[in-house]
Design an enzyme around this catalytic site. Structure first.
Site, PDB file in Angstrom:
ATOM      1  N   HIS A 147       9.094 106.817 -80.203  1.00 41.16           N
ATOM      2  CA  HIS A 147       9.271 105.373 -80.365  1.00 41.16           C
ATOM      3  C   HIS A 147       7.959 104.661 -80.692  1.00 41.16           C
ATOM      4  O   HIS A 147       7.971 103.492 -81.057  1.00 41.16           O
ATOM      5  CB  HIS A 147       9.957 104.754 -79.134  1.00 41.16           C
ATOM      6  CG  HIS A 147       9.096 104.550 -77.938  1.00 41.16           C
ATOM      7  ND1 HIS A 147       9.110 105.387 -76.841  1.00 41.16           N
ATOM      8  CD2 HIS A 147       8.212 103.564 -77.633  1.00 41.16           C
ATOM      9  CE1 HIS A 147       8.284 104.930 -75.924  1.00 41.16           C
ATOM     10  NE2 HIS A 147       7.720 103.830 -76.379  1.00 41.16           N
TER      11      HIS A 147
ATOM     12  N   SER B  62       2.927 103.782 -73.590  1.00 43.42           N
ATOM     13  CA  SER B  62       3.902 104.676 -74.218  1.00 43.42           C
ATOM     14  C   SER B  62       3.214 105.774 -75.031  1.00 43.42           C
ATOM     15  O   SER B  62       2.241 105.521 -75.732  1.00 43.42           O
ATOM     16  CB  SER B  62       4.809 103.886 -75.165  1.00 43.42           C
ATOM     17  OG  SER B  62       5.772 103.154 -74.473  1.00 43.42           O
TER      18      SER B  62
ATOM     19  N   ASP C 275      12.417 111.723 -77.193  1.00 43.92           N
ATOM     20  CA  ASP C 275      11.381 110.728 -77.494  1.00 43.92           C
ATOM     21  C   ASP C 275      10.009 111.391 -77.589  1.00 43.92           C
ATOM     22  O   ASP C 275       9.146 111.203 -76.732  1.00 43.92           O
ATOM     23  CB  ASP C 275      11.406 109.650 -76.409  1.00 43.92           C
ATOM     24  CG  ASP C 275      10.540 108.447 -76.743  1.00 43.92           C
ATOM     25  OD1 ASP C 275      10.142 108.310 -77.921  1.00 43.92           O
ATOM     26  OD2 ASP C 275      10.264 107.648 -75.829  1.00 43.92           O
TER      27      ASP C 275
END
Length: 300
Positions: A99, A247, A152
């Site tokens: 992502h 992230s 992910d």
């Protein structure tokens, strides 16, 4: 004499690298982008309450060079520049979350910049190497889902190889035969993300926090079916967690040295410091895919 020659070669390589200036006012955590939230049908919008938010909350500043595998990753999208973390995999490849480099379900970033060797990403440190990557260098998992954040994970090939120094070193991953869940290990997550739920500012310096790694059984008891066997979770005790801007960064444990067992994927949208476990893509689950999509050579 040989050591001096090698040191000179390293210093010369770093000095000759082109410095890439970054306007940090144009960079925001990837979680603030519209594409981070899948536009679900109205009846499914409640699911959004289980989707991510990330930053190092209730942590501390790292000492310079404490995490030589840590990367600050800037991905360039049509809607702006997104900040994520990542880890040094090899001289050519970095490991991050899908992502961080994918808009929506499939549109890749138009490229970006990876910053290695930084303690303070906002200033021109002599230890830093800043290297661009192109869309063609992005390899995201083909089954990545932007609505569930399953699969992910991504690797990114840099336009030119980085030079390893005392401040830039590859992370070690578990071997092919390692089947541990790592429940009960002390996990460490690091990054440049937000430091509290009360502030929208990300951290200029590397920060980190620690908490126990959970078994998936215990994590599923908190998250329900959102968490599956491709995930690994870090306890949110004490409000210590990854947060917005972290992230794609590494979750590590100590096992014969520092080892990365997870890639920051998501946490509770209700806040990073509320005590919910943070959730990571499990490296052992994706190890074969990482090997097939980089030049990383795994242990047995």
């Amino acid at each position: 004499m040989r050591s001096f020659v090698l040191l000179f070669a390293v210093l010369a390589a770093v000095a000759s690298a082109e410095w890439i200036d970054i306007d940090w006012s144009t960079v925001r955590p990837i979680e603030e982008f519209d594409h981070y939230w899948e536009r679900l049908p109205a009846e499914l919008q409640v699911y959004r309450e289980k989707l991510p938010s990330h930053r190092i909350t209730n942590g501390q500043e790292a000492t310079p060079g404490q995490f030589p595998f840590q990367i600050a990753l800037i991905s360039e999208f049509a809607s702006g520049n997104g900040l994520c973390g990542g880890s040094v995999l090899t001289r050519n490849f970095i490991l991050t979350a899908a992502h961080c480099v994918v808009s929506g379900a499939s549109t890749l970033a138009s490229g970006g910049v990876a910053i290695m060797g930084a303690h303070n990403r906002n200033i021109q440190e002599s230890t830093q190497q800043r290297i661009r990557f192109a869309t063609s260098g992005i390899r995201r998992h083909p089954s990545y889902s932007s609505s569930t954040l399953r699969n992910d994970i991504a690797t990114v090939r840099l336009n030119s190889p980085m030079t390893f120094t005392t401040r830039i070193q590859p992370i070690r991953l578990p071997g092919r035969s390692d089947t541990r869940q790592f429940g009960g290990f002390t996990g460490t997550v690091s990054g440049f993300g937000r430091t509290s739920d009360a502030s929208s500012a990300t951290s200029a310096v590397v920060r980190f926090t620690t908490n126990p790694v959970m078994t998936n059984t215990d994590c599923i008891a908190r998250w329900g079916s959102t968490v599956v066997n491709q995930h690994v979770c870090l306890s949110g005790a004490g409000g210590r967690s990854s947060c917005n801007g972290d992230s794609g960064g590494p979750l590590t444990v100590q096992s014969g040295g520092t080892m990365q067992i997870g890639v920051v994927s998501f946490g509770s949208v209700n806040g990073c410091a509320i005590g919910m476990p943070s959730v990571y893509a499990r490296v052992t689950f994706f190890l074969d895919w990482i090997v097939a999509n980089s030049d990383f050579v795994p242990q047995a």
